[in-house]
Scaffold this active site. Structure first.
Site, PDB file in Angstrom:
ATOM      1  N   LYS A 154      10.065 -10.803 -19.515  1.00  0.00           N
ATOM      2  CA  LYS A 154       9.095  -9.756 -19.186  1.00  0.00           C
ATOM      3  C   LYS A 154       9.675  -8.770 -18.157  1.00  0.00           C
ATOM      4  O   LYS A 154      10.780  -8.950 -17.686  1.00  0.00           O
ATOM      5  CB  LYS A 154       7.798 -10.389 -18.669  1.00  0.00           C
ATOM      6  N   ASN A 155       8.912  -7.759 -17.785  1.00  0.00           N
ATOM      7  CA  ASN A 155       9.430  -6.762 -16.834  1.00  0.00           C
ATOM      8  C   ASN A 155       9.608  -7.336 -15.432  1.00  0.00           C
ATOM      9  O   ASN A 155      10.484  -6.915 -14.688  1.00  0.00           O
ATOM     10  CB  ASN A 155       8.490  -5.557 -16.754  1.00  0.00           C
TER      11      ASN A 155
END
Ligand SMILES: *Cc1c(COP(=O)(O)O)cnc(C)c1O
Length: 357
Positions: A154-155
């Site tokens: 994920k970010n």
């Protein structure tokens, strides 16, 4: 769940400009607890786009509620179609779980309006969207609760981890309670020997986050804005060099998109000219050492959720056969971006005549 978890929660709440941020063990746990706190359970229905990760449907099903799938807008906007979301709402609908696909905010104005008119709760699956905003306000803070994931891809990566954000004091209290077995005293109080006894007032879970992951999360949070800017630069180059070339289109590229939506650029998704190209293009790129993926095989296409596929989802069915997710990460070098572009163009050039033959 000691002082570093609290510090991570406080920093996350500040970043989201919301009252509460509650750290949990995963994005799935965040969804599960948010849905329970929203009162979802047996007899209820929850609408969500089928083009999402299966975690959202599993979390709904685990509350005892039934997932009802809705369609997406199209190839340039892979987010839910508000008109179809509304069509999927019925008398049993308790909530909608909206996704900000690839970090691009869904049609929040329409969604909030529909939810208000039908008296249903909005839960945001913001797993792709840390740092994304709509009209300057962070994604995850528009619904009753917003759910973030800190999984490795994920970010904001921790390994495993998640966060629920909410402005609702009752939802926050419920999530905190259910996160740790439904016990009335906190882990840290017991650890310090300050709590001699406790009661259990709900059938809770162990969905806690630990200090080590919270420490990593705190550092990653400080790097999020810069990492998202790097993603934006890479995504812009992919769009520039691929959109409209050889029948390819990059998702979320159209000038018609909402100018108030600021993406977190979690995914770079290309739309292939034909469905039959998906497998050969991916195989060709894999041969060159370039990993691609598909976000997502629609949830209603899985065996477990096939019985829930009663509503027709023609756009999801059509578009999901043409999407390919390209590599995109903040420290991707210019040459690497160039390699991805070149190999995708070569792949289409190689596979297309063979498909037509
Ligand atoms: C990753 C993800 C989840 C699940 O998060 P985990 O932390 O892996 O449990 C849910 N929804 C979406 C859209 C995701 O990308």
């Amino acid at each position: 769940m000691g002082p570093i978890v609290e510090e991570f929660e406080a920093a996350f709440a500040r970043q989201c400009r919301c009252r509460h941020a509650i750290a949990v063990s995963s994005g799935t746990a965040a969804l599960h607890l948010s849905l329970l706190a929203a009162g979802c359970g047996p007899g209820a229905e929850v609408v969500l786009p089928s083009l999402n990760f299966v975690a959202a449907a599993n979390a709904i099903a685990h509350t005892g509620a039934r997932p009802i799938f809705c369609d997406i807008v199209g190839g340039t906007d892979l987010n839910l179609n508000p008109a179809d979301l509304e069509a999927a709402i019925g008398p049993k609908t308790k909530a909608v779980v909206v996704l900000h696909y690839g970090g691009f905010p869904c049609a929040l104005g329409d969604v909030l309006d529909i939810a208000r008119r039908h008296g249903v709760v909005v839960i945001e699956d913001a797993a792709h969207a840390p740092g994304a905003t709509w009209r300057g306000r962070p994604c995850g803070t528009f619904g009753l609760a917003g759910c973030f994931s800190f999984f490795s891809n994920k970010n904001l990566q921790v390994g495993e981890g998640g966060m629920v954000v909410t402005d609702d004091d009752d939802v926050a209290a419920q999530v905190r309670l259910l996160r740790s077995h439904g016990m009335t005293t906190l882990t840290w109080e017991r650890h310090g020997g300050h709590a001699h006894s406790y009661d259990v007032v709900a059938k809770g879970f162990n969905y806690r986050l630990d200090e080590v992951r919270a420490a990593i999360g705190l550092l990653q949070l400080r790097r999020l804005a810069e990492a998202n800017r790097a993603r934006a630069r890479i995504a812009a180059r992919l769009r520039e060099e691929l959109d409209g070339v050889n029948g390819l289109a990059m998702a979320f590229t159209s000038p018609d998109l909402d100018p108030d939506a600021l993406s977190a650029h979690h995914l770079a998704v290309v739309l292939l000219p034909e469905a039959g190209l998906q497998a050969p293009v991916r195989a060709f790129m894999n041969e060159r050492g370039i990993q691609t993926s598909i976000h997502y095989p629609p949830i209603h296409s899985f065996s477990e959720y096939a019985p829930e596929a009663a509503r027709g989802l023609p756009v999801t069915d059509r578009i999901s056969r043409r999407i390919v997710t390209l590599p995109l990460y903040p420290h991707m070098r210019d040459e690497e971006v160039g390699m991805v572009i070149e190999s995708l163009l070569d792949a289409v050039e190689y596979a297309r005549p063979r498909l037509q033959a």
